[in-house]
Scaffold this motif. Structure first.
Motif, short mmCIF file in Angstrom:
data_model
loop_
_atom_site.label_atom_id
_atom_site.label_comp_id
_atom_site.label_asym_id
_atom_site.label_seq_id
_atom_site.Cartn_x
_atom_site.Cartn_y
_atom_site.Cartn_z
N VAL A 1 -2.34 -3.52 -8.24
CA VAL A 1 -2.93 -2.95 -7.02
C VAL A 1 -3.56 -1.59 -7.33
N SER A 2 -2.84 -0.79 -8.10
CA SER A 2 -3.36 0.53 -8.46
C SER A 2 -4.68 0.42 -9.21
N SER A 3 -4.79 -0.57 -10.08
CA SER A 3 -6.02 -0.73 -10.85
C SER A 3 -7.21 -0.90 -9.91
N VAL B 1 -1.70 12.31 -2.22
CA VAL B 1 -1.01 11.48 -3.21
C VAL B 1 -1.01 10.04 -2.69
N MET B 2 -1.53 9.12 -3.51
CA MET B 2 -1.51 7.69 -3.15
C MET B 2 -0.38 7.04 -3.91
N ASN B 3 0.64 6.59 -3.18
CA ASN B 3 1.79 5.94 -3.81
C ASN B 3 1.52 4.45 -3.94
N ILE B 4 1.17 4.03 -5.18
CA ILE B 4 0.94 2.59 -5.41
C ILE B 4 1.89 2.11 -6.50
N ALA B 5 3.06 2.77 -6.53
CA ALA B 5 4.14 2.32 -7.42
C ALA B 5 4.91 1.23 -6.66
N LEU B 6 6.22 1.33 -6.57
CA LEU B 6 6.98 0.28 -5.89
C LEU B 6 7.67 0.86 -4.66
N PRO B 7 8.09 0.01 -3.71
CA PRO B 7 8.72 0.53 -2.49
C PRO B 7 9.94 1.42 -2.77
N ALA C 1 -7.33 -11.76 -6.33
CA ALA C 1 -7.62 -11.34 -4.95
C ALA C 1 -6.45 -10.64 -4.25
N ILE C 2 -5.21 -10.89 -4.68
CA ILE C 2 -4.10 -10.23 -3.97
C ILE C 2 -4.11 -8.73 -4.29
N SER C 3 -4.29 -8.41 -5.58
CA SER C 3 -4.40 -6.99 -5.93
C SER C 3 -5.64 -6.39 -5.25
N TYR C 4 -6.72 -7.16 -5.22
CA TYR C 4 -7.97 -6.66 -4.65
C TYR C 4 -7.82 -6.39 -3.14
N THR C 5 -7.23 -7.37 -2.43
CA THR C 5 -7.13 -7.19 -0.97
C THR C 5 -6.13 -6.09 -0.60
N THR C 6 -5.30 -5.67 -1.55
CA THR C 6 -4.38 -4.54 -1.28
C THR C 6 -5.00 -3.22 -1.74
N GLY C 7 -5.65 -3.26 -2.90
CA GLY C 7 -6.20 -2.01 -3.47
C GLY C 7 -7.39 -1.46 -2.69
#
Ligand code: NDP
Length: 398
Positions: free
Chosen positions: A12-14, A80-86, A343-349
């Protein structure tokens, strides 16, 4: 012109990092930090190759608050964009408060030792963020995220009251592997193996995991798919923020092969979260299983097909009953061609970047802790379509 610090360097971060790099007129400086610096460097190299932009990278353990505070103070980002884990959410929120910086994430907090998520922990930060004059935006992915914004758009433009909401998430993609998850395997398996839950007439109703099924006919050639009722985090805030809501449910499609694997993993104890002793060492079964499964970021080249995520809503406008369906369709191979991702990473990122854009341009920036439907949907949806996720509203004949 803004500077962002992105934490986490997975699938997602990518996408979010590449999208921030595309929007160079907004994000003039990007710093990417994660636990494994080599992953940040690989993303930075891809950004350089695609857009000729340099981004800085750094190593950080986001669970170590003093270490993260030091990094934030050094970088001095606007956000700060948190795109690590919950698991990192509260630590990163603490660090943002200490360093005096705004915060965004894509998934709500979940304790490592309890496979259960709810907003109460993050909502408890509301006063602290208000007092500090800082903004925290929660769940700026697709679901949660865009689904909340679709609801806000419907509430603003299409209905006086929304009475029934079904969020329906189809991944009609095929990666050709016997089993893989399309985002972080540990988080994904914790989510899908939890009991189902939906809102009806003012209370939560619980079901056995994936016990309820419906068949939905998805648009634009995707066709009929089995969808299973799950609990999903956006329901928690939406039932508070949608006027007149009587029933709210979340559905996701799964193929038979996925469900059979899940059942076997469950039966043999592989999705357990309590440590077991193995050859003198403590291991957590779900973490061991996650290690064996394909890295979701590696699925891009082999995944074909589309995703369709949308909100089906019934309610009233000017005394008349109305039904609307708002959805996005995203093509796995198109995402791969553009950014090397599925697409899942894309639709989130993409929504993570658009949420960040709303915050740093001041369109969505008020002190406190907010869910996406509490903001004006219009500027967000305009940018979402420009950056690769167009959306459609129809009045289906039901
Ligand atoms: P990945 O597992 O691919 O990436 C997670 C990244 O976070 C990795 O780079 C990992 O580092 C890093 N990380 C983990 N712990 C730490 C830490 N303590 N300090 C610093 N970095 C850390 O996950 P995804 O990209 O698939 O998912 C990212 C987020 O997006 C998750 O929170 C997920 O729940 C959310 N999500 C939201 C969706 C939505 O629609 N709202 C949909 C899909 C995902 P390392 O490589 O060293 O392990």
């Amino acid at each position: 012109m803004a500077k962002v610090l992105i934490i986490g360097a997975g699938g997602v971060s990518s996408v979010a990092t590449h999208k921030c790099a595309q929007a160079a007129h907004i994000f003039s400086e990007i710093v990417l930090a994660s636990r494994t610096k080599s992953k940040c460097d690989a993303i930075a190299a891809s950004v350089k190759e695609r857009y000729g932009r340099d981004i800085e990278t750094a190593q950080v353990d986001a669970d170590n608050v003093p270490e993260l505070v030091a990094l934030i103070k050094k970088v001095q980002p606007d956000l700060v964009m948190n795109i690590a884990l919950p698991y990192q959410d509260l630590h990163i929120m603490d660090a943002c408060l200490e360093a005096g910086v705004n915060y965004l994430d894509t998934a709500n907090y979940e304790p490592l030792d309890d496979a259960h998520f709810e907003y109460k922990w993050q909502w408890a930060y509301k006063e602290k963020f208000e007092k500090a004059g800082l903004c925290a935006l929660l769940g700026s992915g697709f679901d949660p995220g865009v689904t909340n914004v679709f609801c806000a758009y419907a509430q603003k433009h299409l209905f006086d009251e929304i009475h029934v909401l079904d969020i329906i998430d189809a991944n009609a993609g095929d990666h050709g592997l016997p089993f893989a998850t399309n985002f972080n395997p540990e988080i994904n398996l914790r989510e899908v193996s939890a009991p189902g839950r939906y809102w009806e007439r003012g209370e939560w109703v619980e079901t056995d995991p994936l016990a309820w099924k419906m068949n939905f006919d998805f648009p634009e050639g995707i066709g009929k798919k089995n969808c299973y009722l799950m609990y999903h985090e956006e329901l928690e805030s939406l039932v508070q923020n949608l006027k007149g809501i009587r029933r709210a449910r979340f559905w996701m499609t799964f193929g038979d092969a996925y469900l059979n694997h899940l059942q076997v993993f469950k039966n043999v104890g592989l999705i357990g979260i309590d440590p077991i002793k193995f050859q003198g060492q403590d291991i957590v079964p779900i973490q061991f299983l996650a290690k064996l499964l394909p890295d979701p970021a590696s699925l891009g080249p082999r995944t074909v097909g589309k995703t369709c995520i949308g909100c089906l809503m019934k309610g009233v406008k000017d005394g008349e009953e109305k039904t609307y369906y708002i959805y996005n369709i995203c093509d796995h191979q198109a995402c791969y061609r553009e950014l090397g991702s599925q697409a899942i990473s894309y639709t989130t990122g993409v929504p993570a970047m658009v949420g960040a854009m709303m915050m740093v341009t001041g369109k969505w920036n008020k002190p406190g802790v907010w869910n996406m439907e509490q903001m004006d949907p219009d500027p967000f949806l305009e940018e979402l379509a420009k950056y690769g996720l167009p959306w459609t509203v129809i009045e289906p004949a039901l």
